[in-house]
Enzyme design. Structure first.
Site, PDB file in Angstrom:
ATOM      1  N   TYR A  32     -52.824 -81.337-127.491  1.00  0.00           N
ATOM      2  CA  TYR A  32     -52.194 -80.029-127.707  1.00  0.00           C
ATOM      3  C   TYR A  32     -53.015 -78.987-126.956  1.00  0.00           C
ATOM      4  O   TYR A  32     -54.245 -79.001-126.991  1.00  0.00           O
ATOM      5  CB  TYR A  32     -52.169 -79.687-129.200  1.00  0.00           C
ATOM      6  N   GLU A  66     -47.432 -72.653-125.038  1.00  0.00           N
ATOM      7  CA  GLU A  66     -47.823 -73.825-125.827  1.00  0.00           C
ATOM      8  C   GLU A  66     -47.355 -75.106-125.142  1.00  0.00           C
ATOM      9  O   GLU A  66     -46.183 -75.227-124.790  1.00  0.00           O
ATOM     10  CB  GLU A  66     -47.210 -73.724-127.228  1.00  0.00           C
TER      11      GLU A  66
END
Length: 217
Positions: free
Chosen positions: A108, A196
Site C-alpha cells: 500500500y 492512493e
C-alpha cells in the site's frame, strides 16, 4: 472531488509511474477494437464507479479471453451496492479492462496533504490489497509515515525513506522511485489532496506495478 481509477492511472502514467496495462470502454461494443492492446490470456474486468468495495459487490472479475465478452456485457448496467454507495447503489456506465498479473507481494502506498503540519505525508505499508484503516488498527507496526516539506522535487534520501519498508531489489527500487516522484509531482502540479495506490504489487516476474489507483482533488 474524486476521479475514476482509469483517469488516475492515465495521469500517473503521464508522470512516469509504472501502471498496469489496460483501457477503458464506455459500451460493450468498444471491447472488440481495443482487446488486441492487451496480451495476457487472463484479464480483469473492473467497474468504474465512485465508491470503494467494488470487488466484494461483484464489480471486479478475473476472466479468460473466451469469457471476456459475456462478462463485459453483464457488467454494464449492473448496480453495485457497497459500504460507500448506500442501499441505492451505483450503476456501472464505464468498465476498465486490464491485464492480469501473477502477484507475489501486495503493498500500500499513498500521499496526501497533511494540513496539520503543512507537509506532504507518504504512507507506506507491507499490507496491500486491504483497508488501510484496519491495518492501522490491528497492525500499526506495518505502516510507515514519512512527512516531506513542500518543495520542487524529492531527494534520493526522501524516496529511500518512503520505500524502505518494502525491501525492494535494485530494479524494483528504480520503478518505485519513478512512482513516488509521479505521485509527488501529480499532487503538487494537479493540486490533488490524496493519491492512493492499493495494491502496489510485485509480480512473480519481479516487476513493480500499480494495480489500482485513487485520486482526490
Amino acid at each position: 472531488m474524486n476521479i475514476h481509477e482509469y483517469q488516475a492511472k492515465e495521469i500517473l502514467k503521464d508522470f512516469g509511474a509504472p501502471v498496469s496495462n489496460g483501457f477503458v470502454i464506455f459500451n460493450p461494443q468498444e471491447l472488440v477494437k481495443n482487446l488486441n492492446k492487451l496480451k495476457s490470456e487472463k484479464l480483469v474486468v473492473k467497474a468504474q464507479i465512485h465508491a470503494g468495495g467494488r470487488g466484494k459487490a461483484g464489480g471486479v472479475k478475473l476472466v479468460g479471453r473466451p469469457e471476456i465478452f459475456s462478462e463485459v456485457k453483464k457488467m454494464f448496467g449492473k448496480v453495485l451496492v457497497t459500504h460507500q454507495t448506500g442501499p441505492q447503489g451505483k450503476k456501472v456506465k464505464k468498465v476498465y479492462i486490464q491485464e492480469a498479473y501473477d502477484i507475489e507481494k501486495e503493498f500500500y502506498l499513498s500521499c496526501l496533504v497533511d494540513r496539520e503540519s503543512s507537509k506532504i505525508a507518504f504512507i507506506s505499508s507491507t499490507e496491500g490489497g486491504v483497508d488501510i484503516e484496519s491495518v492501522a488498527k490491528n497492525n500499526p507496526e506495518k505502516i510507515l509515515t514519512t512527512k516531506i516539506d513542500l518543495k520542487e522535487s524529492l531527494t534520493h534520501e526522501d524516496i529511500q525513506k518512503i520505500i524502505k519498508i518494502f525491501s525492494l531489489d535494485i530494479n524494483q527500487k528504480k520503478d518505485a522511485e519513478n512512482l513516488v516522484n509521479a505521485m509527488f509531482n501529480t499532487l503538487i502540479s494537479k493540486d490533488a489532496s490524496l493519491i492512493e495506490i492499493n495494491p502496489l504489487v510485485i509480480t512473480k516476474q519481479k516487476k513493480l506495478i500499480c494495480l489500482d489507483a485513487k485520486m482526490n482533488f
